[in-house]
Scaffold this motif. Sequence first.
Motif, PDB file in Angstrom:
ATOM      1  N   PHE A 115      54.656 -44.365  24.888  1.00 51.37           N
ATOM      2  CA  PHE A 115      54.278 -44.464  23.241  1.00 51.37           C
ATOM      3  C   PHE A 115      52.899 -43.928  23.020  1.00 51.37           C
ATOM      4  O   PHE A 115      51.871 -43.865  24.273  1.00 51.37           O
ATOM      5  N   GLN A 116      52.728 -43.494  22.066  1.00 59.66           N
ATOM      6  CA  GLN A 116      51.207 -43.052  21.568  1.00 59.66           C
ATOM      7  C   GLN A 116      50.135 -44.043  21.846  1.00 59.66           C
ATOM      8  O   GLN A 116      49.059 -43.878  22.347  1.00 59.66           O
ATOM      9  N   GLU A 117      50.512 -45.502  21.737  1.00 61.25           N
ATOM     10  CA  GLU A 117      49.558 -46.688  21.629  1.00 61.25           C
ATOM     11  C   GLU A 117      49.681 -47.351  23.003  1.00 61.25           C
ATOM     12  O   GLU A 117      49.276 -48.527  23.084  1.00 61.25           O
ATOM     13  N   TYR A 118      50.516 -46.938  24.054  1.00 60.38           N
ATOM     14  CA  TYR A 118      50.470 -47.211  25.368  1.00 60.38           C
ATOM     15  C   TYR A 118      51.447 -48.490  25.328  1.00 60.38           C
ATOM     16  O   TYR A 118      52.282 -48.823  26.489  1.00 60.38           O
ATOM     17  N   ASN A 119      51.342 -49.592  24.629  1.00 61.02           N
ATOM     18  CA  ASN A 119      52.082 -50.681  24.682  1.00 61.02           C
ATOM     19  C   ASN A 119      52.026 -51.683  25.926  1.00 61.02           C
ATOM     20  O   ASN A 119      52.799 -52.118  26.491  1.00 61.02           O
ATOM     21  N   LEU A 120      50.782 -51.654  26.343  1.00 59.07           N
ATOM     22  CA  LEU A 120      50.722 -52.332  27.663  1.00 59.07           C
ATOM     23  C   LEU A 120      50.329 -53.896  27.344  1.00 59.07           C
ATOM     24  O   LEU A 120      49.800 -54.208  26.263  1.00 59.07           O
ATOM     25  N   LEU A 121      50.484 -54.863  28.116  1.00 62.98           N
ATOM     26  CA  LEU A 121      50.062 -56.294  28.077  1.00 62.98           C
ATOM     27  C   LEU A 121      48.678 -56.395  28.499  1.00 62.98           C
ATOM     28  O   LEU A 121      48.595 -56.583  29.754  1.00 62.98           O
ATOM     29  N   SER A 122      47.874 -56.840  27.698  1.00 61.28           N
ATOM     30  CA  SER A 122      46.547 -56.790  28.072  1.00 61.28           C
ATOM     31  C   SER A 122      46.375 -58.139  29.187  1.00 61.28           C
ATOM     32  O   SER A 122      45.386 -58.265  29.808  1.00 61.28           O
ATOM     33  N   ALA A 123      47.230 -59.220  29.166  1.00 60.41           N
ATOM     34  CA  ALA A 123      47.104 -60.355  29.852  1.00 60.41           C
ATOM     35  C   ALA A 123      47.504 -60.182  31.402  1.00 60.41           C
ATOM     36  O   ALA A 123      47.150 -61.141  32.144  1.00 60.41           O
ATOM     37  N   LEU A 124      48.270 -59.069  31.412  1.00 56.70           N
ATOM     38  CA  LEU A 124      48.734 -58.575  32.835  1.00 56.70           C
ATOM     39  C   LEU A 124      48.001 -57.470  33.602  1.00 56.70           C
ATOM     40  O   LEU A 124      47.417 -56.864  33.094  1.00 56.70           O
ATOM     41  N   THR A 125      48.218 -57.461  34.803  1.00 54.98           N
ATOM     42  CA  THR A 125      47.393 -56.422  35.670  1.00 54.98           C
ATOM     43  C   THR A 125      48.197 -55.320  35.386  1.00 54.98           C
ATOM     44  O   THR A 125      49.353 -55.166  35.010  1.00 54.98           O
ATOM     45  N   VAL A 126      47.530 -54.179  35.798  1.00 51.96           N
ATOM     46  CA  VAL A 126      48.343 -52.899  35.810  1.00 51.96           C
ATOM     47  C   VAL A 126      49.502 -52.835  36.640  1.00 51.96           C
ATOM     48  O   VAL A 126      50.541 -52.371  36.121  1.00 51.96           O
ATOM     49  N   GLN A 127      49.548 -53.519  37.624  1.00 54.55           N
ATOM     50  CA  GLN A 127      50.894 -53.570  38.637  1.00 54.55           C
ATOM     51  C   GLN A 127      51.779 -54.459  37.960  1.00 54.55           C
ATOM     52  O   GLN A 127      53.026 -53.968  38.146  1.00 54.55           O
ATOM     53  N   ASP A 128      51.580 -55.450  37.387  1.00 55.62           N
ATOM     54  CA  ASP A 128      52.587 -56.310  36.754  1.00 55.62           C
ATOM     55  C   ASP A 128      53.088 -55.514  35.312  1.00 55.62           C
ATOM     56  O   ASP A 128      53.992 -55.592  35.012  1.00 55.62           O
TER      57      ASP A 128
END
Length: 265
Positions: A115-128
Amino acid sequence: MPTRERTGKPTRSKGDSDGNSHGDNPALLMREVYRKYSSGADETTALADISVTLARGSFTAVMGPSGSGKSTFLHCAAGLDRPTSGNVRLGDTDLDRLSQNRLTRLRRERVGFVFQEYNLLSALTVQDNITMPLRLSGRPVDREWAELVTRRVGIDQWLRRRPTQLSGGQQQRVAIARALIARPDAVFADEPTGALDSHTGGQVLALLREVVTDLGQTVLMVTHDSAAAAHADEVLFLTDGKLADRLAAPTAEAVAERMSRLGRA
């Protein structure tokens, strides 16, 4: 249509979660798809008679004026929305035959999203963040594939960081790795460079091109950018919910000319 050389294909299992075999079927098949929305006595046709076949290992861009149906096209293709009529097939699975629970499971296991806004969870590491789709579906992580993906996407050195510690371009790389982790039938990208500057956006587009050429993945990308569309094998042009034109082996100039022509039609 000229074809780009592909240097490798991912290894796939012989069956999917619904007991289907992938075989040599197209990654995506849409037949006579209509999507209509009703509000009281008013009815709006967002898609009308869309028939498209996407081969495995292909990169397709979708363009069109505002309100042409691009997002609805992507949502129906990816199983995020159901057509009013017509058929959508992912691999050899008819999406219209699936219950909502099975459709949700399919999206987790066989569809990748960027998605344009990435939709990553800030509380998790990149790997998670990357392995989240597998954990949600209760599937083990294929360590060899995960290492290959993170290395090819160029984020293997950031796995223990949080998304907030990364730049926008780096976060989009994480999102692409997350989309690939389950070895999906197709990756659906919705304006993946819309929040990035032109240089960083170009790097992300080059990465998507590599994902197709080197890893054999299938990418369907909605974009408004002619230069972005030029990275694809083919561009589909929508207008008023209909497939108005298509362009193989696109250049940015040819895409811009077609878009200009549609604007005058």
